[in-house]
Design a protein around this motif. Structure first.
Motif, short mmCIF file in Angstrom:
data_model
loop_
_atom_site.label_atom_id
_atom_site.label_comp_id
_atom_site.label_asym_id
_atom_site.label_seq_id
_atom_site.Cartn_x
_atom_site.Cartn_y
_atom_site.Cartn_z
N GLN A 195 0.85 -1.19 0.00
CA GLN A 195 0.00 0.00 0.00
C GLN A 195 0.89 1.24 0.00
O GLN A 195 1.83 1.33 0.78
CB GLN A 195 -0.93 0.03 1.21
N VAL A 196 0.59 2.18 -0.88
CA VAL A 196 1.41 3.38 -1.03
C VAL A 196 0.58 4.64 -0.76
O VAL A 196 -0.65 4.63 -0.83
CB VAL A 196 2.01 3.47 -2.45
N VAL A 197 1.31 5.70 -0.44
CA VAL A 197 0.73 7.04 -0.34
C VAL A 197 1.44 7.89 -1.39
O VAL A 197 2.67 7.92 -1.45
CB VAL A 197 0.92 7.64 1.06
N TRP A 198 0.67 8.60 -2.20
CA TRP A 198 1.21 9.37 -3.32
C TRP A 198 0.64 10.78 -3.19
O TRP A 198 -0.57 10.97 -3.21
CB TRP A 198 0.77 8.71 -4.61
N THR A 199 1.52 11.77 -3.02
CA THR A 199 1.06 13.15 -2.81
C THR A 199 1.43 14.04 -3.99
O THR A 199 2.40 13.78 -4.70
CB THR A 199 1.68 13.74 -1.53
N GLY A 200 0.66 15.12 -4.17
CA GLY A 200 0.98 16.05 -5.24
C GLY A 200 0.02 17.23 -5.27
O GLY A 200 -0.85 17.37 -4.42
N MET A 201 0.24 18.08 -6.27
CA MET A 201 -0.61 19.24 -6.50
C MET A 201 -0.84 19.41 -8.00
O MET A 201 -0.03 18.97 -8.82
CB MET A 201 0.03 20.52 -5.94
N THR A 202 -1.93 20.09 -8.32
CA THR A 202 -2.30 20.33 -9.70
C THR A 202 -2.89 21.73 -9.83
O THR A 202 -3.57 22.20 -8.92
CB THR A 202 -3.35 19.29 -10.18
N VAL A 203 -2.63 22.37 -10.96
CA VAL A 203 -3.29 23.62 -11.31
C VAL A 203 -4.07 23.39 -12.59
O VAL A 203 -3.54 22.85 -13.57
CB VAL A 203 -2.28 24.77 -11.50
N ALA A 204 -5.35 23.77 -12.58
CA ALA A 204 -6.21 23.61 -13.75
C ALA A 204 -6.70 24.97 -14.22
O ALA A 204 -7.06 25.83 -13.42
CB ALA A 204 -7.40 22.72 -13.41
N HIS A 205 -6.70 25.16 -15.53
CA HIS A 205 -7.26 26.35 -16.16
C HIS A 205 -8.57 25.93 -16.82
O HIS A 205 -8.61 24.99 -17.62
CB HIS A 205 -6.29 26.91 -17.21
N LEU A 206 -9.65 26.61 -16.46
CA LEU A 206 -10.97 26.27 -16.97
C LEU A 206 -11.56 27.43 -17.75
O LEU A 206 -11.27 28.60 -17.48
CB LEU A 206 -11.92 25.89 -15.83
N ALA A 207 -12.38 27.12 -18.72
CA ALA A 207 -13.11 28.12 -19.49
C ALA A 207 -14.42 27.51 -19.95
O ALA A 207 -14.45 26.38 -20.46
CB ALA A 207 -12.29 28.58 -20.70
N ASP A 208 -15.50 28.25 -19.75
CA ASP A 208 -16.84 27.81 -20.18
C ASP A 208 -17.18 26.41 -19.65
O ASP A 208 -17.75 25.58 -20.37
CB ASP A 208 -16.94 27.83 -21.71
N GLY A 209 -16.82 26.16 -18.40
CA GLY A 209 -17.21 24.91 -17.79
C GLY A 209 -16.40 23.70 -18.19
O GLY A 209 -16.80 22.56 -17.92
N LYS A 210 -15.24 23.91 -18.80
CA LYS A 210 -14.38 22.81 -19.21
C LYS A 210 -12.94 23.07 -18.78
O LYS A 210 -12.50 24.22 -18.70
CB LYS A 210 -14.40 22.64 -20.74
N ILE A 211 -12.20 22.00 -18.52
CA ILE A 211 -10.78 22.12 -18.22
C ILE A 211 -10.02 22.21 -19.55
O ILE A 211 -10.11 21.30 -20.38
CB ILE A 211 -10.26 20.92 -17.42
N VAL A 212 -9.32 23.31 -19.75
CA VAL A 212 -8.60 23.50 -21.01
C VAL A 212 -7.11 23.19 -20.87
O VAL A 212 -6.43 22.93 -21.88
CB VAL A 212 -8.80 24.92 -21.58
N GLU A 213 -6.58 23.23 -19.64
CA GLU A 213 -5.15 22.98 -19.45
C GLU A 213 -4.90 22.61 -17.99
O GLU A 213 -5.56 23.12 -17.09
CB GLU A 213 -4.36 24.24 -19.82
N MET A 214 -3.92 21.70 -17.79
CA MET A 214 -3.54 21.33 -16.43
C MET A 214 -2.03 21.18 -16.33
O MET A 214 -1.37 20.74 -17.27
CB MET A 214 -4.21 20.02 -15.99
N TRP A 215 -1.52 21.55 -15.14
CA TRP A 215 -0.10 21.39 -14.81
C TRP A 215 -0.01 20.54 -13.54
O TRP A 215 -0.80 20.72 -12.62
CB TRP A 215 0.55 22.74 -14.55
N TRP A 216 0.99 19.64 -13.48
CA TRP A 216 1.09 18.70 -12.37
C TRP A 216 2.48 18.76 -11.72
O TRP A 216 3.48 18.99 -12.40
CB TRP A 216 0.87 17.27 -12.86
N ALA A 217 2.52 18.49 -10.43
CA ALA A 217 3.76 18.24 -9.70
C ALA A 217 3.44 17.21 -8.63
O ALA A 217 2.47 17.39 -7.88
CB ALA A 217 4.31 19.52 -9.07
#
Length: 322
Positions: free
Chosen positions: A131-153
């Motif tokens: 069993q593992v634990v995996w942590t991180g963060m994400t930034v999402a750019h949305l427009a008109d109710g949709k995700i248009v771009e995401m960045w991950w770390a």
């Protein structure tokens, strides 16, 4: 003249009321959009937790772009829909929880924790039952109710360390020494509270710390906004937990200016989410994200995540996996 004065006063009141209603409507509209965007991120979590790929078509824009240094082949909605089941084969009980959600304008930043058991093949790695634990963060750019771009770390280095693919190095730096389950999770939350401050002023404090402190090699500026009651949450540097250990870490790391770029700042209430990149030379960069929590004008708590595995592989310190 007296009558004319009353008319003018009435008109001023009407105009003031109209302007006030406009500001209130604009504020309500912005709040509605940010809440809608947060709900869409909630649906993204459902996509991962259920494996229902129909949700991907619901939340992603047709021209969606994905930026994940640890998964360079996952660039659009179609490759993303292939990535989800590949991960869930390795982790059938995959569950992601959102620990923080910060929205401003068209952007949402979120901090997350995944708990899962390695019960199937993952990137060529046979099931281990770990069993593992995996942590991180994400930034999402949305427009008109949709995700248009995401960045991950995220701490994918920690994921593979827990699976035994990357063994601990007793003589290596702290990220390579981790062995216990506690080394891979966010530490306990701070109980310090206070005035959350103004989001724009909080962003300015973060920018000064980064661009006039870290980028200029100025230790005093890098530390001036850190509260004496500071709590640090960084699974990659598990020993850096409070003000004193953080101060020692800053002094040891900041022996010269950093080629640092602040790529994004997203603020809501008492928190500022930051996306950043550091050029470490030789054509190699390390990217990551941080969340800073404010109280009474000071940073009392901070969470970090870094794409360290990507950097180590580019420098030839860890071979490609899978």
């Amino acid at each position: 003249m007296h009558k004319f004065g009353k008319i003018v006063s009435y008109l001023i009141l009407v105009i003031a009321f109209t302007v006030l209603m406009g500001f209130m409507a604009e504020g309500e509209s912005k709040t509605a959009v940010t809440e809608e965007n947060k709900a869409i991120i909630g649906r993204l979590g459902e996509l991962w937790n259920t494996g229902n790929l129909a949700i991907a078509d619901e939340v992603f824009d047709a021209d969606f772009l994905n930026h994940d240094p640890n998964n360079p082949g996952v660039t659009n909605s179609e490759s993303y829909k292939g990535y989800v089941p590949a991960i869930r084969i390795g982790f059938p009980d995959f569950h992601v929880a959102t620990d923080d959600l910060i929205a401003e304008g068209e952007k949402v930043a979120f901090r997350w924790t995944i708990i899962a058991t390695h019960q199937g093949e993952l990137m060529g790695i046979p099931a281990t039952g770990i069993q593992v634990v995996w942590t991180g963060m994400t930034v999402a750019h949305l427009a008109d109710g949709k995700i248009v771009e995401m960045w991950w770390a995220h701490d994918t280095l920690g994921l593979f360390q827990q699976l035994g693919v990357i063994p601990p190095m007793p003589d290596g730096p702290p990220p390579m020494k981790r062995t216990t389950p506690e080394d891979f999770v966010w530490s306990a939350l701070s109980k310090v509270t206070g005035n959350p401050g103004d989001p724009e002023k909080n962003k300015a404090i973060v920018l000064r710390e980064e661009l006039e402190g870290w980028a200029q090699g100025d230790v005093d500026v890098a530390l001036e906004a850190i509260s004496p009651n500071f709590v640090n949450h960084d699974p990659i540097w598990p020993g850096v937990t409070d003000y004193e250990s953080y101060k020692q870490w800053v002094e040891s790391e900041l022996d010269e200016p950093l080629n640092l770029t602040v790529d994004d700042l997203i603020a809501e209430e008492d928190k500022v989410a930051e996306r950043w990149t550091i050029d470490i030379g030789g054509g190699t960069t390390i990217s990551g994200m941080s969340i800073h929590r404010f109280a009474d004008g000071k940073i009392v708590e901070r969470w970090w995540t870094k794409n360290l595995l990507d950097m180590l592989q580019k420098r030839g310190m860890i071979p490609p996996l899978g």
